[in-house]
Every structure is written in structure tokens, then in C-alpha cells.
Design a protein around this motif. Sequence first.
Motif, PDB file in Angstrom:
ATOM      1  N   MET A 102       0.832  -1.196   0.000  1.00 25.39           N
ATOM      2  CA  MET A 102       0.000   0.000   0.000  1.00 25.39           C
ATOM      3  C   MET A 102       0.871   1.252   0.000  1.00 25.39           C
ATOM      4  N   ALA A 103       2.016   1.136   0.644  1.00 23.10           N
ATOM      5  CA  ALA A 103       2.901   2.300   0.684  1.00 23.10           C
ATOM      6  C   ALA A 103       3.377   2.663  -0.714  1.00 23.10           C
ATOM      7  N   VAL A 156       1.699   2.194  -3.487  1.00 27.01           N
ATOM      8  CA  VAL A 156       0.572   2.757  -4.220  1.00 27.01           C
ATOM      9  C   VAL A 156       0.344   4.209  -3.803  1.00 27.01           C
ATOM     10  N   LYS A 157       0.511   4.476  -2.532  1.00 24.57           N
ATOM     11  CA  LYS A 157       0.320   5.858  -2.047  1.00 24.57           C
ATOM     12  C   LYS A 157       1.317   6.814  -2.683  1.00 24.57           C
ATOM     13  N   GLY A 158       2.546   6.324  -2.925  1.00 26.42           N
ATOM     14  CA  GLY A 158       3.555   7.154  -3.574  1.00 26.42           C
ATOM     15  C   GLY A 158       4.184   8.202  -2.684  1.00 26.42           C
ATOM     16  N   GLU A 159       4.054   8.058  -1.390  1.00 25.60           N
ATOM     17  CA  GLU A 159       4.620   9.039  -0.473  1.00 25.60           C
ATOM     18  C   GLU A 159       6.129   8.880  -0.310  1.00 25.60           C
ATOM     19  N   LYS A 160       6.631   7.653  -0.566  1.00 21.57           N
ATOM     20  CA  LYS A 160       8.068   7.390  -0.440  1.00 21.57           C
ATOM     21  C   LYS A 160       8.577   6.790  -1.751  1.00 21.57           C
ATOM     22  N   ARG A 205       3.145  -3.931  -6.676  1.00 20.83           N
ATOM     23  CA  ARG A 205       2.291  -2.775  -6.945  1.00 20.83           C
ATOM     24  C   ARG A 205       1.469  -3.019  -8.206  1.00 20.83           C
TER      25      ARG A 205
END
Length: 86
Positions: free
Chosen positions: A1-2, A4-8, A28
Motif C-alpha cells: 500500500m505504501a 501505491v500511495k507514492g509518499e516514499k 504494486r
Amino acid sequence: MAAVKGEKTLAVLAQQFDVHPNQITTWRGQLLEGAAGVFGSEGHSEPTEPAIDVKTLHAKIGELTLVNDFLSGALSKAGLLPSAKR
């Protein structure tokens, strides 16, 4: 999920979860491909024919009923059935 979020970045996620960046990319992609199936899509409809072959099941029921009736009659004639079943 991390991922997919694209924050990192992939590099940061790979180091955080101790996996190769290519593995994260693969996961992903699989998640994004499979997510559409979870919610359904408008272009696909349910199959109209059931997955179970009803005709085959009805034939099997008829066959088993015939065998059951035959054996019941044979056991009754031989006197092997309890009197309640005669």
C-alpha cells in the motif's frame, strides 16, 4: 500500500521493508491489476449459465433414486428391512 500511495520512493520502501525495488514494483502492479476485479467493472457481466451442470446433477439424482428403489425392494423381499419400511 505504501508503494501505491507514492509518499516514499522505491529505494526508501525497499530499504524499509528489506526487499528489492523490482519486487515492490511487481507487487504494486499486481495490486493495481487485481483491484479492479474486487470492485467489479461495468464492461463485464455475470455468466448467464451456472458453473454447475444441472442436467448432469438431475441425471445422477435419477440414477441414485432408481438404485435406491431397487435395493429397497430387493431387501424387502428378502425380509432384511425393518417392518416399518415395508
